[in-house]
Design a protein around this motif. Structure first.
Motif, PDB file in Angstrom:
ATOM      1  N   CYS A 157       0.639  -0.971  -0.869  1.00 42.02           N
ATOM      2  CA  CYS A 157      -0.125   0.087  -0.023  1.00 42.02           C
ATOM      3  C   CYS A 157       1.119   1.047   0.255  1.00 42.02           C
ATOM      4  CB  CYS A 157      -0.898   0.072   1.263  1.00 42.02           C
ATOM      5  SG  CYS A 157      -2.113   1.156   1.294  1.00 42.02           S
ATOM      6  N   CYS A 165      -0.197   1.155   6.837  1.00 43.95           N
ATOM      7  CA  CYS A 165      -0.990   0.717   6.524  1.00 43.95           C
ATOM      8  C   CYS A 165      -0.134  -1.118   6.261  1.00 43.95           C
ATOM      9  CB  CYS A 165      -1.826   0.645   5.269  1.00 43.95           C
ATOM     10  SG  CYS A 165      -2.480   0.108   4.265  1.00 43.95           S
ATOM     11  N   HIS A 189      -6.112  -2.916   4.933  1.00 41.02           N
ATOM     12  CA  HIS A 189      -5.649  -1.349   4.971  1.00 41.02           C
ATOM     13  C   HIS A 189      -6.176  -1.017   5.940  1.00 41.02           C
ATOM     14  CE1 HIS A 189      -4.636  -1.266   0.716  1.00 41.02           C
ATOM     15  NE2 HIS A 189      -4.891  -2.217   0.493  1.00 41.02           N
ATOM     16  N   CYS A 191      -5.066   2.233   6.972  1.00 41.79           N
ATOM     17  CA  CYS A 191      -5.299   3.731   5.853  1.00 41.79           C
ATOM     18  C   CYS A 191      -5.936   4.121   5.994  1.00 41.79           C
ATOM     19  CB  CYS A 191      -4.257   3.622   4.505  1.00 41.79           C
ATOM     20  SG  CYS A 191      -4.913   3.256   3.598  1.00 41.79           S
ATOM     21  N   GLN A 193      -7.978   6.122   2.653  1.00 40.62           N
ATOM     22  CA  GLN A 193      -7.760   6.000   1.626  1.00 40.62           C
ATOM     23  C   GLN A 193      -7.868   7.471   0.806  1.00 40.62           C
ATOM     24  OE1 GLN A 193      -6.876   2.317   0.438  1.00 40.62           O
ATOM     25  NE2 GLN A 193      -7.340   4.081  -1.331  1.00 40.62           N
TER      26      GLN A 193
HETATM   27 ZN   LIG Z   1      -3.706   0.631   2.476  1.00 39.89          ZN
END
Ligand SMILES: [Zn+2]
Length: 348
Positions: A157, A165, A189, A191, A193
């Motif tokens: 990622c 992530c 994930h 994160c 996004q």
């Molecule tokens: Zn991610």
DNA sequence: CGAATTTGACCACA
DNA sequence: TGTGGTCAAATTCG
């Protein structure tokens, strides 16, 4: 800080120019009867993507410094986790992955979720839906695998350094059917996004804010992400093998929701949702209810064209266009076509 | 100019 | 020792 204005302007112009060129191509394709609908749609999507990009560039340099995307989560199902099939927990036999943390041996990050998604791609544009799963990956390695004709690409990622992530994926082109890609996802994930705008579908209450700091993922936020993954898989996936390495904490399928990835969002309501939901549930539920069992499901869907679903067997896909395909591949997944002889007559 | 990819070296594990 | 996975410097891309 005002020094980087030139390049951005340059890229903006480039993007717009590209969009113009794409529109031109579309014009040509409209006059050519042999042009397929998918090709045209692909062009349209590209043009739209170009516009989006250009606009986002302008927007970014203007204001809105804080992306702050929407946490797309809607899960109201309590986990009904009772005793799993077998013994509750006697001995961990997950020798697969151990804690690869040489410096800190306190946390044992075991049971990294892993699931594979076999994607077949044939249309000249299906690649976008197949190889682009809506997340932004950065390639960090490529290695030839023994016995495999094509090398395997390793991606992680993009927000790994900025956030925590740890999601990774590896793409491996099938040996005999170059139209098939095996994408193995690893990790989830965490994160936020900061891309792909989510339409204000329905104000869903955020159950719990995602990890803000860089604290490693905790054994908690599993279901939401999984739902996303599943949705994504459904969107473009064909075959999904969910491997339950984790002996606990599995969730059920959340309500329907479309992540609206990159640019395939035109008409996502074309196909019967009821049927979708049904097959969706019917297929995925079992594999989740029995974590220790891995399930394999086949799906078939095009970004915007024909939709057919099938499972429990291989679906023969008639397709055309190979040149574009390979081209796009290198652009999207970059599974470089290097059969790289040398593995041919290598048998032991 | 910064971000992404490429590619060989490096490393852990069986 | 061989193999799969990762790192990081060089290089390309946008
Ligand atoms: Zn991610």
């Amino acid at each position: 800080m005002e020094n980087m204005g030139d390049w951005q302007q340059k890229t903006l112009v480039n993007e717009l120019t590209l969009g113009r060129e794409l529109a031109r191509q579309l014009q040509i394709h409209l006059n050519v009867p042999s042009s397929s609908r998918e090709t045209r749609e692909m062009l349209v999507q590209k043009i739209q993507a170009s516009y989006e990009k250009a606009l986002s560039m302008l927007n970014l340099s203007s204001s809105t410094t804080e992306p702050n995307p929407r946490g797309s989560v809607a899960i109201g199902l309590s986990e009904s986790r009772h005793s799993l099939s077998g013994s509750p927990r006697s001995e961990d036999s997950d020798r697969d992955f151990k804690d690869l943390d040489p410096k800190d041996g306190s946390r044992k990050r075991k049971g990294t979720p892993r699931w594979t998604q076999q994607v077949r791609v044939s249309p000249a544009m299906g690649l976008e839906g197949s190889l682009d799963d809506g997340f932004s990956w950065r390639k960090y390695g490529q290695k030839g695998i023994l016995g495999a004709k094509y090398p395997r690409g390793y991606y992680r990622c993009t927000h790994r350094i900025v956030q925590g992530c740890l999601a990774t994926k590896q793409v491996q082109r099938s040996d005999e059917d170059p139209t098939i890609f095996d994408i193995t996802y690893r990790g989830r994930h965490t994160c936020t996004q900061a891309s792909h705008m989510l339409p204000p579908s329905q104000p869903l209450e955020n159950q719990e804010p995602i990890n803000t700091g860089m604290e490693p993922q905790q054994p908690q936020q599993n279901l939401q992400q999984q739902s996303q993954d599943l949705l994504l898989n459904y969107r473009s996936g064909l075959k999904v093998i969910t491997e339950g390495l984790d002996s606990h904490q599995q969730s059920v399928i959340p309500p329907f929701h479309f992540p609206s990835a990159s640019n395939v969002k035109v008409e996502n309501q074309v196909f019967p949702l009821s049927m979708v939901e049904k097959s969706f549930m019917g297929n995925y539920s079992p594999s989740f209810l029995s974590p220790s069992t891995s399930g394999t499901h086949y799906f078939s869907a095009s970004s915007s064209g024909m939709y057919q679903y099938s499972f429990g067997g291989n679906q023969n896909f008639r397709t055309s266009g190979e040149s574009e395909l390979t081209d796009k591949i290198s652009a999207a997944a970059s599974t470089t076509d290097s059969p790289t002889v040398g593995l041919d007559h290598l048998a032991m």
